[in-house]
Design a protein around this motif. Structure first.
Motif, short mmCIF file in Angstrom:
data_model
loop_
_atom_site.label_atom_id
_atom_site.label_comp_id
_atom_site.label_asym_id
_atom_site.label_seq_id
_atom_site.Cartn_x
_atom_site.Cartn_y
_atom_site.Cartn_z
N UNK A 85 0.83 -1.21 0.00
CA UNK A 85 0.00 0.00 0.00
C UNK A 85 0.86 1.26 0.00
N UNK A 86 0.36 2.28 -0.64
CA UNK A 86 1.03 3.58 -0.62
C UNK A 86 0.89 4.17 0.78
N UNK A 87 1.73 5.16 1.13
CA UNK A 87 1.57 5.79 2.45
C UNK A 87 0.16 6.35 2.68
N UNK A 88 -0.45 6.96 1.67
CA UNK A 88 -1.79 7.51 1.83
C UNK A 88 -2.81 6.39 2.03
N UNK A 89 -2.64 5.29 1.29
CA UNK A 89 -3.54 4.15 1.49
C UNK A 89 -3.39 3.58 2.89
N UNK A 90 -2.17 3.56 3.41
CA UNK A 90 -1.96 3.10 4.78
C UNK A 90 -2.64 4.04 5.78
N UNK A 91 -2.59 5.34 5.52
CA UNK A 91 -3.28 6.31 6.38
C UNK A 91 -4.78 6.04 6.39
N UNK A 92 -5.34 5.85 5.21
CA UNK A 92 -6.78 5.59 5.09
C UNK A 92 -7.13 4.31 5.82
N UNK A 93 -6.35 3.26 5.61
CA UNK A 93 -6.64 1.97 6.24
C UNK A 93 -6.53 2.05 7.76
N UNK A 94 -5.57 2.80 8.26
CA UNK A 94 -5.44 2.96 9.71
C UNK A 94 -6.70 3.60 10.29
N UNK A 95 -7.26 4.57 9.60
CA UNK A 95 -8.47 5.23 10.08
C UNK A 95 -9.69 4.32 9.94
N UNK A 96 -9.71 3.49 8.90
CA UNK A 96 -10.77 2.49 8.77
C UNK A 96 -10.68 1.54 9.97
N UNK A 97 -9.46 1.14 10.31
CA UNK A 97 -9.25 0.25 11.44
C UNK A 97 -9.65 0.86 12.76
N UNK A 98 -9.66 2.18 12.82
CA UNK A 98 -10.11 2.87 14.04
C UNK A 98 -11.61 3.09 14.03
N UNK A 99 -12.30 2.60 12.98
CA UNK A 99 -13.75 2.67 12.94
C UNK A 99 -14.34 3.91 12.32
N UNK A 100 -13.52 4.72 11.64
CA UNK A 100 -14.04 5.96 11.04
C UNK A 100 -14.81 5.67 9.76
N UNK A 101 -15.82 6.47 9.52
CA UNK A 101 -16.58 6.40 8.27
C UNK A 101 -15.78 7.08 7.16
N UNK A 104 -14.82 12.68 0.11
CA UNK A 104 -15.31 11.31 0.36
C UNK A 104 -15.12 10.39 -0.85
N UNK A 105 -15.25 10.95 -2.06
CA UNK A 105 -15.05 10.14 -3.27
C UNK A 105 -13.61 9.66 -3.37
N UNK A 106 -12.66 10.50 -2.98
CA UNK A 106 -11.25 10.11 -3.01
C UNK A 106 -11.00 8.99 -1.99
N UNK A 107 -11.61 9.11 -0.83
CA UNK A 107 -11.48 8.05 0.19
C UNK A 107 -12.04 6.74 -0.37
N UNK A 108 -13.19 6.83 -1.02
CA UNK A 108 -13.81 5.64 -1.61
C UNK A 108 -12.88 4.99 -2.63
N UNK A 109 -12.23 5.80 -3.46
CA UNK A 109 -11.27 5.28 -4.44
C UNK A 109 -10.07 4.62 -3.75
N UNK A 163 -8.19 13.56 6.77
CA UNK A 163 -7.07 13.60 5.83
C UNK A 163 -7.20 14.70 4.78
N UNK A 164 -8.20 15.56 4.93
CA UNK A 164 -8.44 16.64 3.98
C UNK A 164 -8.60 16.12 2.55
#
Length: 143
Positions: A79-95, A107-112, A103-104
């Motif tokens: 995973x890219x660093x940004x993908x790791x950031x997103x996944x860490x927040x998913x793991x913390x239960x964030x929508x 929502x569409x970018x997060x979905x991608x 992450x500024x």
């Protein structure tokens, strides 16, 4: 010296492997920055006290847990660093909306990002991706 908002033991290890001489959390940086800069200037490692215990524990666990963690970390390495950031927040239960705000991003970018994360990890669900992250020690920190 790296200042972070939030960081897991896995994220700390990643930064240390990439050569960070010090890691501080922003919310406590005012308190710790003077000694941390002096410590780094003397050639030592400066680690925020709130990160010390999780990092130490991640290196001192043994047996099957370490193997499982090692396997999960290997899977996350694609995973890219940004993908790791997103996944860490998913793991913390964030929508997705909360992740976007943190992450500024839109929502569409997060979905991608989540679509790419699931594809790279070879999983179909957000929960399965989060489970791999948890095994790697990502996304379960309250730091």
């Amino acid at each position: 010296m790296v200042l972070v908002e939030e960081l897991t033991a896995h994220g700390s290890r990643q930064l240390l492997r990439q050569g960070a001489a010090g890691i501080l959390r922003r919310r406590t940086a005012d308190e710790h920055l003077p000694w941390a800069v002096a410590t780094v200037a003397m050639g030592s490692l400066a680690l925020d006290p709130g990160l010390t215990e999780p990092v130490r524990n991640s290196y001192t666990r043994s047996g099957p847990v370490n193997r499982e963690q090692d396997e999960a970390e290997a899977r996350l390495s694609v995973l890219s660093p940004r993908e790791q950031d997103v996944l860490a927040l998913v793991g913390n239960g964030l929508s997705n909306r909360d992740i976007a705000g943190a992450l500024n991003l839109s929502p569409d970018t997060v979905k991608e990002h989540l679509h790419r994360i699931r594809a790279k990890l070879g999983v179909e669900t957000r929960l399965h991706a989060a489970r791999i992250a948890w095994h790697a020690g990502v996304g379960m920190s309250h730091i």
